[in-house]
Motif scaffolding. Structure first.
Motif, short mmCIF file in Angstrom:
data_model
loop_
_atom_site.label_atom_id
_atom_site.label_comp_id
_atom_site.label_asym_id
_atom_site.label_seq_id
_atom_site.Cartn_x
_atom_site.Cartn_y
_atom_site.Cartn_z
N ARG A 14 4.54 -3.63 3.36
CA ARG A 14 4.86 -3.20 4.73
C ARG A 14 4.94 -1.68 4.82
NH1 ARG A 14 8.88 -7.27 4.64
NH2 ARG A 14 10.47 -5.63 4.48
N LEU A 15 5.48 -1.05 3.79
CA LEU A 15 5.55 0.42 3.78
C LEU A 15 4.15 1.03 3.88
CD1 LEU A 15 8.22 1.49 1.11
CD2 LEU A 15 8.30 1.84 3.59
N LEU A 16 3.25 0.54 3.08
CA LEU A 16 1.89 1.07 3.10
C LEU A 16 1.22 0.82 4.46
CD1 LEU A 16 0.65 0.02 -0.46
CD2 LEU A 16 1.09 2.35 0.34
N ARG A 17 1.36 -0.39 4.97
CA ARG A 17 0.71 -0.72 6.24
C ARG A 17 1.28 0.11 7.38
NH1 ARG A 17 1.66 -6.97 4.82
NH2 ARG A 17 -0.10 -7.29 3.41
N SER A 18 2.59 0.25 7.43
CA SER A 18 3.22 0.97 8.54
C SER A 18 2.94 2.46 8.51
CB SER A 18 4.73 0.73 8.54
OG SER A 18 5.31 1.26 7.35
N HIS A 19 2.68 3.00 7.30
CA HIS A 19 2.42 4.44 7.18
C HIS A 19 0.94 4.78 7.23
CE1 HIS A 19 6.62 4.49 6.08
NE2 HIS A 19 6.62 5.80 6.07
N ALA A 20 0.07 3.79 7.21
CA ALA A 20 -1.37 4.04 7.24
C ALA A 20 -1.84 4.22 8.68
CB ALA A 20 -2.11 2.90 6.56
N GLY A 21 -1.22 5.16 9.37
CA GLY A 21 -1.53 5.36 10.78
C GLY A 21 -2.20 6.68 11.06
N GLY A 22 -3.05 7.13 10.17
CA GLY A 22 -3.75 8.40 10.38
C GLY A 22 -4.68 8.35 11.57
N ALA A 23 -5.00 9.52 12.10
CA ALA A 23 -5.89 9.62 13.27
C ALA A 23 -6.86 10.77 13.06
CB ALA A 23 -5.05 9.84 14.54
N GLY A 24 -7.72 10.95 14.05
CA GLY A 24 -8.67 12.06 13.99
C GLY A 24 -9.89 11.75 13.15
N GLY B 155 4.79 15.64 2.93
CA GLY B 155 4.19 14.46 2.33
C GLY B 155 2.99 14.00 3.13
N ASP B 156 1.89 13.75 2.44
CA ASP B 156 0.67 13.28 3.10
C ASP B 156 0.71 11.75 3.19
OD1 ASP B 156 -0.40 15.85 3.39
OD2 ASP B 156 -1.15 15.81 1.33
N LEU B 157 1.66 11.27 3.97
CA LEU B 157 1.96 9.84 3.99
C LEU B 157 0.80 9.00 4.51
CD1 LEU B 157 5.64 10.06 5.29
CD2 LEU B 157 4.85 9.84 2.93
N THR B 158 0.17 9.44 5.60
CA THR B 158 -0.89 8.61 6.18
C THR B 158 -2.10 8.54 5.27
OG1 THR B 158 -1.78 10.49 7.43
CG2 THR B 158 -0.14 9.11 8.54
N THR C 79 6.33 -3.19 -4.48
CA THR C 79 7.33 -2.29 -3.91
C THR C 79 7.54 -1.07 -4.79
OG1 THR C 79 8.48 -4.06 -2.76
CG2 THR C 79 9.76 -2.11 -3.25
N ALA C 80 7.50 -1.25 -6.10
CA ALA C 80 7.71 -0.13 -7.00
C ALA C 80 6.62 0.93 -6.89
CB ALA C 80 7.80 -0.63 -8.45
N ASP C 81 5.44 0.52 -6.41
CA ASP C 81 4.32 1.45 -6.34
C ASP C 81 4.15 2.11 -4.97
OD1 ASP C 81 3.51 0.89 -8.98
OD2 ASP C 81 2.42 -0.89 -8.32
N ALA C 82 4.61 1.49 -3.91
CA ALA C 82 4.27 1.91 -2.56
C ALA C 82 4.73 3.33 -2.25
CB ALA C 82 4.83 0.93 -1.54
N LEU C 83 6.03 3.54 -2.17
CA LEU C 83 6.52 4.88 -1.85
C LEU C 83 6.18 5.86 -2.96
CD1 LEU C 83 8.07 6.76 0.04
CD2 LEU C 83 10.13 6.21 -1.26
N ALA C 84 6.23 5.40 -4.21
CA ALA C 84 5.92 6.28 -5.33
C ALA C 84 4.51 6.85 -5.21
CB ALA C 84 6.08 5.52 -6.65
N PHE C 85 3.58 6.04 -4.74
CA PHE C 85 2.21 6.53 -4.59
C PHE C 85 2.09 7.47 -3.40
CE2 PHE C 85 -2.19 6.16 -3.03
CZ PHE C 85 -2.86 6.58 -4.17
N MET C 86 2.80 7.18 -2.30
CA MET C 86 2.70 8.01 -1.09
C MET C 86 3.45 9.34 -1.21
SD MET C 86 3.01 5.49 2.20
CE MET C 86 4.56 4.74 1.74
#
Length: 478
Positions: A76-86, A141-144, A171-178
């Protein structure tokens, strides 16, 4: 084969891997370090609260994640933060980002599973590129971009080019990767190297104009710069002496004092050289840093919540660099103005060679000042603003992402400015040949003379400017 070890990545390595299809591998010691960090943070997560692993993120930091929904929380963390645009990021930018993130993960501070490192190395080696957007970061942080990359690795988003088997991200990888500014660092690194190249070339272009204008060597004398020894200024004066063969007592110039484009060149170029050197140092530290939040420390056997995501060092270094490059570009425009002035060159106005009223290189001044105006806009500081987000919890931002974006725009504009001066200087040297036989700058003239159109009649200069811009890379190595 390029080996990533988490500690010795250079800016030049980033450009090489970004633009060439190179096999990438991870040093075995770095893989072990990453695995040790993963095991440590997994153990600690079972005993204490760790941000983003056992809790929500941002203003949700105080919400504990239900143990049964752990793996889904990461997705869910990855999906919710994958909101880049442009626009989509160009391929070289994305490859640079992946290399930097891989190297940071290899430093051992993230706690991601080692399989993530292996996947990034395989993607770089095979040429697989995730489809990521440019807009969505403010220097914290380059979250998107990283969320989109993570979902691509996990098989939930299509690859822009190539393909890789899905990699499990829990879960252990999601925020750590972002938790990184790898995309911003990638753009800043590529821009830094381009600006360095142009600043080196500017010594050569200025030296050609010096010859045309019959400059005074006094402005570059060793004694002058020893009296005010700023490193960049001293370096610039030394480069001009080398290029122009100023040994012993060089002959006097045509004027007792030159216009600022020649006389003040070391004093204006110097700050740009010093700024770009500082920027490179900041980048070298950051692309090799364990900069995650939370950060796993194997030495301390603990996890630390911190603010390494904040990139004030990078943002302010980029702002300073763009401002100093703008000053240097202004001097290039000033020298172009001198080159079209008969009182400075003893040549026809605008270096025209035709019937009365011929325009010569008149249009180059317009092109220069258009590019200079774009550079002026790109040089405006981005660090004077801030942002308050996530219900007031995250109440400051560096905007280093925008500073890096502007740095690449500044490099494009500065290249056009230098190209205009180069075309005019070469034309003037053709119209009034100078004795360049024993000068190192002769190599630059010969190269440009063989490349640029020798026709001095009124004609379009578009092709000349394209060729001159392409020559700057070679001139930077003279």
């Amino acid at each position: 084969m390029f080996t990533v070890d988490g500690r010795t990545l250079r800016c030049e390595d980033v450009r090489l891997v970004a633009r060439e299809r190179i096999a990438v591998t991870v040093d075995e010691a770095a893989v072990r370090r990453a695995e040790d960090a993963w095991r440590l943070v997994t153990e600690l997560s079972a005993r204490r609260e760790i941000y983003g692993r056992t809790t929500g993120v941002g203003a949700n930091r105080d919400l504990t994640i239900d143990e049964d929904s752990g793996p889904e929380h990461g997705r869910r963390l990855l999906r919710s933060h994958a909101g880049g645009a442009g626009d989509l990021l160009p391929a070289d930018h994305v490859r640079a980002m992946m290399l930097i993130r891989l190297n940071q993960l290899a430093a051992g501070g993230s706690g991601v599973h080692p399989r993530v490192l292996t996947a990034l190395a395989e993607a770089l080696t095979s040429g697989a590129i995730p489809r990521v957007h440019s807009t969505g970061a403010i220097g914290t942080g380059d979250l998107t971009v990283l969320a989109e990359t993570g979902l691509t690795l996990a098989g939930e988003r299509p690859w822009a080019d190539g393909h890789l088997p899905p990699v499990p991200l829990d879960t252990a990888d999601a925020l750590a990767f972002m938790s990184s500014n790898a995309a911003t660092l990638a753009e800043a690194t590529l821009a830094c190297l381009e600006l360095e190249r142009l600043l080196r070339a500017s010594h050569v272009v200025a030296a050609l104009s010096y010859v045309v204008l019959g400059g005074s060597p006094e402005a570059y004398a060793t004694a002058v710069h020893a009296a005010r020894p700023h490193p960049g200024q001293v370096r610039c004066a030394g480069e001009m002496r080398r290029l122009l063969g100023m040994t012993g007592a060089p002959p006097p110039g045509r004027r007792i004092q030159d216009p600022y484009g020649l006389r003040a060149f070391p004093q204006v170029q110097g700050p740009a050289l010093d700024s770009i050197a500082y920027l490179r140092n900041v980048l070298t530290i950051d692309i090799n840093a364990s900069a995650e939040n939370p950060m796993v420390s194997l030495a301390a056997g603990d996890v630390f919540h911190n603010a390494h995501f904040h990139t004030a060092y990078l943002a302010t270094a980029l702002d300073q660099t763009r401002a100093t490059v703008h000053h240097v570009a202004e001097l290039s425009a000033a020298r172009l103005g001198d080159l079209v002035e008969p009182s400075f060159t003893d040549l026809p106005a605008f270096l025209a060679d035709g019937p009365p009223g011929s325009s010569g290189v008149m249009i180059l001044e317009y092109v220069t000042h258009d590019a200079l105006a774009m550079l002026r806009q790109a040089a405006l500081p981005v660090t004077l603003g801030t942002a308050v987000v996530s219900r007031g919890v995250e109440d400051h931002a560096s905007f280093s992402t925008q500073a890096a974006r502007q740095a690449r725009a500044a490099a494009d504009a500065y290249q056009q400015v230098l190209a205009c001066e180069l075309v005019a200087a070469v034309r003037a040297l053709r119209m009034r040949p100078a004795d360049l036989m024993d000068l190192p700058v002769r190599d630059a003239f010969d190269l440009a003379d063989a490349t640029l159109d020798a026709n001095t009649a009124d004609r379009p200069f578009s092709d000349d400017l394209t060729k001159a811009a392409a020559l700057l890379g070679q001139l930077s190595e003279i």
